[in-house]
Motif scaffolding. Structure first.
Motif, PDB file in Angstrom:
ATOM      1  N   PRO A 215       0.846  -0.993  -0.009  1.00  0.00           N
ATOM      2  CA  PRO A 215       0.017   0.031   0.190  1.00  0.00           C
ATOM      3  C   PRO A 215       0.940   1.327  -0.051  1.00  0.00           C
ATOM      4  N   LEU A 216       1.046   1.987  -1.239  1.00  0.00           N
ATOM      5  CA  LEU A 216       2.034   3.040  -1.317  1.00  0.00           C
ATOM      6  C   LEU A 216       1.353   4.237  -1.930  1.00  0.00           C
ATOM      7  N   ALA A 217       1.495   5.292  -1.497  1.00  0.00           N
ATOM      8  CA  ALA A 217       0.981   6.653  -2.020  1.00  0.00           C
ATOM      9  C   ALA A 217       2.021   7.383  -1.975  1.00  0.00           C
ATOM     10  N   GLU A 218       1.827   8.789  -2.880  1.00  0.00           N
ATOM     11  CA  GLU A 218       2.637  10.095  -2.728  1.00  0.00           C
ATOM     12  C   GLU A 218       1.860  11.076  -1.920  1.00  0.00           C
ATOM     13  N   LEU A 229      -7.561   3.314  -1.023  1.00  0.00           N
ATOM     14  CA  LEU A 229      -6.448   2.248  -1.171  1.00  0.00           C
ATOM     15  C   LEU A 229      -5.912   1.472   0.071  1.00  0.00           C
ATOM     16  N   MET A 230      -6.210   2.113   1.116  1.00  0.00           N
ATOM     17  CA  MET A 230      -5.847   1.291   2.349  1.00  0.00           C
ATOM     18  C   MET A 230      -6.718   0.142   2.646  1.00  0.00           C
ATOM     19  N   THR A 231      -8.103   0.375   2.430  1.00  0.00           N
ATOM     20  CA  THR A 231      -8.893  -0.513   2.552  1.00  0.00           C
ATOM     21  C   THR A 231      -8.901  -1.664   1.413  1.00  0.00           C
ATOM     22  N   GLU A 232      -8.479  -1.379   0.386  1.00  0.00           N
ATOM     23  CA  GLU A 232      -8.302  -2.419  -0.513  1.00  0.00           C
ATOM     24  C   GLU A 232      -6.830  -3.393  -0.412  1.00  0.00           C
ATOM     25  N   LYS A 233      -5.821  -2.661   0.200  1.00  0.00           N
ATOM     26  CA  LYS A 233      -4.617  -3.392   0.556  1.00  0.00           C
ATOM     27  C   LYS A 233      -4.675  -4.039   2.006  1.00  0.00           C
ATOM     28  N   PHE A 235      -3.803  -3.677   5.040  1.00  0.00           N
ATOM     29  CA  PHE A 235      -2.594  -3.783   5.841  1.00  0.00           C
ATOM     30  C   PHE A 235      -2.908  -3.103   7.020  1.00  0.00           C
ATOM     31  N   GLY A 236      -4.048  -1.963   7.135  1.00  0.00           N
ATOM     32  CA  GLY A 236      -4.398  -1.213   8.140  1.00  0.00           C
ATOM     33  C   GLY A 236      -2.988  -0.211   7.883  1.00  0.00           C
ATOM     34  N   CYS A 237      -2.624   0.209   7.041  1.00  0.00           N
ATOM     35  CA  CYS A 237      -1.524   1.257   6.797  1.00  0.00           C
ATOM     36  C   CYS A 237      -1.099   1.758   5.396  1.00  0.00           C
ATOM     37  N   LEU A 238      -0.483   3.036   5.291  1.00  0.00           N
ATOM     38  CA  LEU A 238      -0.257   3.191   4.058  1.00  0.00           C
ATOM     39  C   LEU A 238       1.057   3.837   3.917  1.00  0.00           C
ATOM     40  N   GLY A 239       2.012   3.415   3.219  1.00  0.00           N
ATOM     41  CA  GLY A 239       3.457   3.802   3.048  1.00  0.00           C
ATOM     42  C   GLY A 239       3.403   5.102   2.106  1.00  0.00           C
ATOM     43  N   VAL A 240       3.920   6.241   2.465  1.00  0.00           N
ATOM     44  CA  VAL A 240       4.051   7.459   1.689  1.00  0.00           C
ATOM     45  C   VAL A 240       5.451   7.670   1.134  1.00  0.00           C
ATOM     46  N   THR A 241       5.653   7.522   0.022  1.00  0.00           N
ATOM     47  CA  THR A 241       6.852   7.719  -0.805  1.00  0.00           C
ATOM     48  C   THR A 241       6.976   8.980  -1.595  1.00  0.00           C
ATOM     49  N   GLY A 242       8.291   9.698  -1.846  1.00  0.00           N
ATOM     50  CA  GLY A 242       8.521  10.673  -2.598  1.00  0.00           C
ATOM     51  C   GLY A 242       8.641  10.089  -4.173  1.00  0.00           C
ATOM     52  N   ALA A 243       8.964  11.216  -4.896  1.00  0.00           N
ATOM     53  CA  ALA A 243       9.252  10.980  -6.335  1.00  0.00           C
ATOM     54  C   ALA A 243      10.242  10.129  -6.550  1.00  0.00           C
ATOM     55  N   ASP A 244      11.319   9.898  -5.953  1.00  0.00           N
ATOM     56  CA  ASP A 244      12.512   9.035  -5.916  1.00  0.00           C
ATOM     57  C   ASP A 244      12.207   7.593  -5.520  1.00  0.00           C
ATOM     58  N   GLY A 245      11.055   7.530  -4.880  1.00  0.00           N
ATOM     59  CA  GLY A 245      10.717   6.118  -4.485  1.00  0.00           C
ATOM     60  C   GLY A 245      11.279   5.891  -2.881  1.00  0.00           C
ATOM     61  N   VAL A 246      11.583   7.032  -2.191  1.00  0.00           N
ATOM     62  CA  VAL A 246      12.330   6.782  -0.837  1.00  0.00           C
ATOM     63  C   VAL A 246      10.952   6.849  -0.087  1.00  0.00           C
ATOM     64  N   LEU A 247      10.871   6.092   1.110  1.00  0.00           N
ATOM     65  CA  LEU A 247       9.753   6.057   1.933  1.00  0.00           C
ATOM     66  C   LEU A 247      10.033   7.156   2.885  1.00  0.00           C
ATOM     67  N   LEU A 248       8.981   7.990   2.886  1.00  0.00           N
ATOM     68  CA  LEU A 248       9.057   9.391   3.639  1.00  0.00           C
ATOM     69  C   LEU A 248       8.254   9.293   5.068  1.00  0.00           C
ATOM     70  N   GLY A 249       7.195   8.222   4.930  1.00  0.00           N
ATOM     71  CA  GLY A 249       6.494   8.365   6.111  1.00  0.00           C
ATOM     72  C   GLY A 249       5.375   7.176   6.008  1.00  0.00           C
ATOM     73  N   ILE A 250       4.308   7.260   6.924  1.00  0.00           N
ATOM     74  CA  ILE A 250       3.529   6.031   7.004  1.00  0.00           C
ATOM     75  C   ILE A 250       2.169   6.642   7.656  1.00  0.00           C
ATOM     76  N   ARG A 311      14.054   2.541   0.161  1.00  0.00           N
ATOM     77  CA  ARG A 311      13.075   2.537  -1.092  1.00  0.00           C
ATOM     78  C   ARG A 311      12.198   1.069  -0.451  1.00  0.00           C
ATOM     79  N   PRO A 312      10.938   1.100  -0.481  1.00  0.00           N
ATOM     80  CA  PRO A 312      10.398   0.003  -0.072  1.00  0.00           C
ATOM     81  C   PRO A 312      10.474  -1.030  -0.893  1.00  0.00           C
ATOM     82  N   LEU A 313      10.734  -2.401  -0.630  1.00  0.00           N
ATOM     83  CA  LEU A 313      10.627  -3.401  -1.071  1.00  0.00           C
ATOM     84  C   LEU A 313       9.597  -4.303  -0.878  1.00  0.00           C
ATOM     85  N   GLY A 314       9.013  -4.274   0.164  1.00  0.00           N
ATOM     86  CA  GLY A 314       7.841  -5.287   0.588  1.00  0.00           C
ATOM     87  C   GLY A 314       7.280  -4.504   2.041  1.00  0.00           C
ATOM     88  N   ILE A 315       6.272  -5.372   2.610  1.00  0.00           N
ATOM     89  CA  ILE A 315       5.664  -5.085   3.620  1.00  0.00           C
ATOM     90  C   ILE A 315       5.425  -6.298   4.545  1.00  0.00           C
TER      91      ILE A 315
END
Length: 327
Positions: A215-218, A229-233, A235-250, A311-315
């Protein structure tokens, strides 16, 4: 004191005396170790075959456990019963093997043929015995001598302290060989794939969900879409990534409760995300992931698995650890 309470108190005294007597024997054994122990490890470590363990009676029972411990910690080993050895099982002991023979007295007659076989084929022979002048000690390349210690049996006859010292010395040999060989947790897992122990030694990459499952979003995504998106995935959470794919938050269920208000759906993901979420690497052990989940005052149920650039590889979800038999 009633008769029953007196009996219980007497039983406790006996039990404590046994444990204290055996503990004293172990302390004496530790203090007695010296150069012969290092020599024994050196000879056993150079064997190209198996380490054959043998003993009769109580020493045989201890020997079986020592062989099992050796085999499970990277030293190929097997137990050969000395009486059976004289009736054909000597054929199990071949060039390249080494022999570890246990006999408290050092005069166990059933060991004679096995010892002679080891000598005939120049196999390294290490003895564990309480008598340095015994036949077994004299025949061995290295004799590890158990110190004089009182048996915990009130008659001083039943092998108790002596067998405890044999067992502990076998553990010391196994761990010394393990350390000398550089046996790792990954090696351990290869021969312990089952049960809870196998689960603890599994890698995070084996359990994580990757690719489209994440579950990833910008940061600019509206919360109205983020909730879908959180409901579909699931996992009870949503990862937030920047334009470079780096995990910024949750964003977690807790973040949603804290941000609850009439304007929640019109806000953006980046407005309510928690920065610097807990993460783990793909090659970490599953047990490490469980520790990270529970390491703070607020345990979490999910971890993003990231590479060196974050950068997220999995959850990974705590339910994955439960299914693996870990948590």
């Amino acid at each position: 004191m009633s008769g029953q309470n007196f009996r219980v108190a007497a039983d406790l005294r006996v039990a404590r005396d046994v444990l204290n007597t055996e503990a004293a024997g172990l302390l004496s054994l530790a203090a007695s170790l010296g150069a012969p122990f290092g020599q024994a490890i050196g000879r056993l470590a150079t064997a190209t075959g198996r380490l054959v363990v043998s003993g009769m009676g109580k020493s045989g029972h201890i020997g079986r456990k020592i062989a099992a411990t050796l085999a499970s910690t990277g030293t190929p080993a097997l137990f050969v019963h000395p009486a059976e050895a004289s009736h054909g099982d000597l054929g199990m002991i071949v060039a390249g093997d080494a022999v570890l023979a246990l006999s408290n007295s050092g005069e166990t007659t059933e060991l004679a043929d096995l010892v002679a076989h080891a000598r005939r084929f120049a196999l390294p022979l290490v003895a564990i015995t309480a008598r340095p002048d015994s036949a077994l000690a004299r025949a061995a390349d290295v004799a590890l001598i158990l110190p004089r210690a009182a048996e915990a049996c009130p008659m001083g006859l039943a092998p108790t302290t002596s067998s405890t010292m044999q067992l502990a010395l076998g553990d010391a040999i196994a761990v010394a060989l393990l350390t000398r060989r550089g046996f790792t947790a990954a090696d351990f897992r290869q021969i312990h794939p089952g049960g809870r122990l196998g689960a603890r030694l599994r890698r995070v990459r084996e359990l994580m969900h990757a690719g489209e499952a994440m579950p990833l979003a910008e940061p600019a995504m509206p919360m109205s879409a983020a909730l879908v998106l959180m409901t579909e995935k699931r996992f009870g959470c949503l990862g937030v990534t920047g334009a470079d794919g780096v995990l910024l938050g949750i964003i977690t269920d807790g973040d949603l409760r804290r941000a609850m208000g009439p304007d929640l759906l019109s806000r953006q993901v980046g407005d309510i995300m928690t920065l610097l979420p807990r993460t783990i690497g793909p090659d970490a052990l599953a047990v490490e992931a469980l520790h990270v989940m529970n390491a703070h005052e607020r345990p979490v149920t999910t971890l993003f698995v990231v590479d060196a650039a974050v950068r997220p590889l999995g959850i990974l979800h705590v339910h994955d650890l439960l299914r693996a038999g870990l948590a």
